[in-house]
Motif scaffolding. Structure first.
Motif, PDB file in Angstrom:
ATOM      1  N   TYR A 249      43.155  40.629  45.634  1.00 11.99           N
ATOM      2  CA  TYR A 249      41.827  40.556  45.030  1.00 11.99           C
ATOM      3  C   TYR A 249      41.491  41.941  44.472  1.00 11.99           C
ATOM      4  CZ  TYR A 249      42.320  37.198  48.819  1.00 11.99           C
ATOM      5  OH  TYR A 249      42.827  36.271  49.709  1.00 11.99           O
ATOM      6  N   GLN A 250      41.704  42.128  43.181  1.00 11.83           N
ATOM      7  CA  GLN A 250      41.453  43.405  42.520  1.00 11.83           C
ATOM      8  C   GLN A 250      40.139  43.314  41.757  1.00 11.83           C
ATOM      9  OE1 GLN A 250      44.818  44.767  40.229  1.00 11.83           O
ATOM     10  NE2 GLN A 250      46.298  43.939  41.696  1.00 11.83           N
ATOM     11  N   GLN A 251      39.241  44.247  42.026  1.00 11.59           N
ATOM     12  CA  GLN A 251      37.937  44.211  41.380  1.00 11.59           C
ATOM     13  C   GLN A 251      37.381  45.623  41.242  1.00 11.59           C
ATOM     14  OE1 GLN A 251      35.584  41.615  43.834  1.00 11.59           O
ATOM     15  NE2 GLN A 251      36.148  42.641  45.711  1.00 11.59           N
ATOM     16  N   ALA A 252      36.532  45.809  40.236  1.00 12.51           N
ATOM     17  CA  ALA A 252      35.931  47.124  39.996  1.00 12.51           C
ATOM     18  C   ALA A 252      34.659  46.943  39.174  1.00 12.51           C
ATOM     19  CB  ALA A 252      36.905  48.045  39.269  1.00 12.51           C
ATOM     20  N   GLN A 253      33.755  47.902  39.332  1.00 11.68           N
ATOM     21  CA  GLN A 253      32.536  47.966  38.530  1.00 11.68           C
ATOM     22  C   GLN A 253      32.310  49.427  38.166  1.00 11.68           C
ATOM     23  OE1 GLN A 253      29.153  45.942  40.169  1.00 11.68           O
ATOM     24  NE2 GLN A 253      27.762  46.611  38.539  1.00 11.68           N
ATOM     25  N   VAL A 254      32.794  49.813  36.975  1.00 12.25           N
ATOM     26  CA  VAL A 254      32.705  51.199  36.502  1.00 12.25           C
ATOM     27  C   VAL A 254      32.309  51.196  35.032  1.00 12.25           C
ATOM     28  CG1 VAL A 254      34.441  52.033  38.144  1.00 12.25           C
ATOM     29  CG2 VAL A 254      35.166  51.264  35.880  1.00 12.25           C
ATOM     30  N   ASN A 255      31.698  52.291  34.576  1.00  8.59           N
ATOM     31  CA  ASN A 255      31.310  52.459  33.166  1.00  8.59           C
ATOM     32  C   ASN A 255      30.505  51.274  32.624  1.00  8.59           C
ATOM     33  OD1 ASN A 255      32.568  54.933  33.081  1.00  8.59           O
ATOM     34  ND2 ASN A 255      34.402  54.221  32.030  1.00  8.59           N
ATOM     35  N   ASN A 256      29.650  50.726  33.474  1.00  6.86           N
ATOM     36  CA  ASN A 256      28.804  49.585  33.106  1.00  6.86           C
ATOM     37  C   ASN A 256      29.618  48.345  32.728  1.00  6.86           C
ATOM     38  OD1 ASN A 256      26.225  51.002  33.341  1.00  6.86           O
ATOM     39  ND2 ASN A 256      26.867  52.113  31.495  1.00  6.86           N
ATOM     40  N   LEU A 257      30.818  48.252  33.258  1.00  4.83           N
ATOM     41  CA  LEU A 257      31.686  47.102  33.032  1.00  4.83           C
ATOM     42  C   LEU A 257      32.089  46.513  34.376  1.00  4.83           C
ATOM     43  CD1 LEU A 257      34.036  48.654  30.320  1.00  4.83           C
ATOM     44  CD2 LEU A 257      32.165  47.039  29.909  1.00  4.83           C
ATOM     45  N   LYS A 258      32.256  45.188  34.396  1.00  5.39           N
ATOM     46  CA  LYS A 258      32.724  44.504  35.595  1.00  5.39           C
ATOM     47  C   LYS A 258      34.077  43.867  35.308  1.00  5.39           C
ATOM     48  CE  LYS A 258      28.173  43.258  37.481  1.00  5.39           C
ATOM     49  NZ  LYS A 258      27.323  42.128  37.932  1.00  5.39           N
ATOM     50  N   GLN A 259      34.968  43.906  36.307  1.00  2.09           N
ATOM     51  CA  GLN A 259      36.264  43.251  36.153  1.00  2.09           C
ATOM     52  C   GLN A 259      36.784  42.800  37.508  1.00  2.09           C
ATOM     53  OE1 GLN A 259      39.618  46.541  35.957  1.00  2.09           O
ATOM     54  NE2 GLN A 259      38.058  46.976  34.408  1.00  2.09           N
ATOM     55  N   HIS A 260      37.486  41.693  37.499  1.00  2.00           N
ATOM     56  CA  HIS A 260      38.197  41.269  38.701  1.00  2.00           C
ATOM     57  C   HIS A 260      39.367  40.363  38.319  1.00  2.00           C
ATOM     58  CE1 HIS A 260      35.248  37.654  38.945  1.00  2.00           C
ATOM     59  NE2 HIS A 260      36.446  37.138  38.700  1.00  2.00           N
ATOM     60  N   ILE A 261      40.382  40.408  39.166  1.00  2.00           N
ATOM     61  CA  ILE A 261      41.505  39.476  39.105  1.00  2.00           C
ATOM     62  C   ILE A 261      41.759  39.013  40.533  1.00  2.00           C
ATOM     63  CG2 ILE A 261      43.933  39.116  38.556  1.00  2.00           C
ATOM     64  CD1 ILE A 261      43.726  41.272  36.462  1.00  2.00           C
ATOM     65  N   TYR A 262      41.503  37.745  40.793  1.00  2.00           N
ATOM     66  CA  TYR A 262      41.741  37.167  42.115  1.00  2.00           C
ATOM     67  C   TYR A 262      42.985  36.281  42.022  1.00  2.00           C
ATOM     68  CZ  TYR A 262      36.813  38.427  42.764  1.00  2.00           C
ATOM     69  OH  TYR A 262      35.621  39.095  42.830  1.00  2.00           O
TER      70      TYR A 262
END
Length: 254
Positions: free
Chosen positions: A223-236
């Motif tokens: 479960y890879q996820q991040a919230q940086v530079n006003n962007l959200k991303q995830h790959i589950y």
């Protein structure tokens, strides 16, 4: 109690190499490309090499994980391709209990990630690169038991986030601005378990079918996820894994 009283052959310290393939569901979100969520089918390959010596309490583990996914949005009109490579290098302190039936390992992993997302329907920003390096506390629990006069092994592996660094464009910034114009805008971002709570776990069971081989099957969740530079991303990624383990003679043994 009866299981604990049955004598077991000790395989705790043998070097091993493991090859696993898996299939399952992938769920993707990357607001740099689109705010839409995607889900679909994914494939994974995992190679694990574990080195241990009976005279030492520390062992090393190297893991190579490759993931590929083909996903669609909720309407089924847009397609997203995903590819990911993860390299894990770990060092663990190990403890043996109950005559080597139970092995506990605790330590840390260095994780390097390289991947991509590609929106096949086309947009102003159709692709996204994924590059990161992380330090992850890790633990492994292994229990060996006999069943129907055969030797089995139950193993659980857990990796949790601590600190790292990742590449990310900023909100509204194009790759043309970054690489052609050289406009840096906080694109190398330090991360923590708060901003990038990446989590990975694997539960498997082995059947020792011979002195040199085991068949392994189980579940891998990354479960890879991040919230940086006003962007959200995830790959589950959820995968059902199957493969084999090969055991090698320990060079320190006579």
């Amino acid at each position: 109690m009866l299981i604990c009283l049955v004598p077991l052959v000790s395989y705790a310290q043998e070097p091993t190499s493991t090859h696993l393939v898996g299939i399952g569901n992938s769920r993707i979100l990357d607001t740099y490309i689109t705010p839409e969520k995607f889900s679909g089918f994914g494939l994974s390959y995992l190679y694990i090499k574990e080195r241990a010596k009976p005279v030492k309490r520390w062992n090393n583990i190297i893991e190579h994980e490759i993931d590929l996914s083909s996903t669609k949005d909720r309407s089924g009109d847009a397609n997203m391709m995903e590819g990911n490579y993860n390299l894990y290098w770990g060092r663990y302190r190990q403890w043996q209990f109950f005559g080597d039936r139970l092995q506990l390992q605790a330590g840390g992993l260095a994780n390097a990630n390289l991947g991509f997302l590609y929106d096949m329907t086309g947009s102003n920003n159709p692709a996204q690169a994924r590059i990161s390096v992380n330090v992850m506390p890790a633990a492994i629990a292994t229990y060996r038991f006999p069943l129907f006069k055969k030797h089995f092994q139950l193993r659980y592996e857990l990796n949790v986030p601590l600190v790292g660094v990742m590449f990310s464009p900023n909100y509204g910034q194009s790759y043309y601005e970054i690489f052609n114009r050289g406009n840096y805008d906080h694109n190398i971002v330090p991360t923590t378990f708060v901003s990038a709570p990446t989590f990975r776990q694997m539960l498997t069971v082995d059947w020792r079918c011979s002195g040199k081989w085991s068949i392994r099957a189980g579940y891998l969740g990354n479960y890879q996820q991040a919230q940086v530079n006003n962007l959200k991303q995830h790959i589950y990624a959820h995968r059902v894994m199957i493969g084999f383990v090969r055991y090698f003679p320990n060079p320190s043994q006579p």
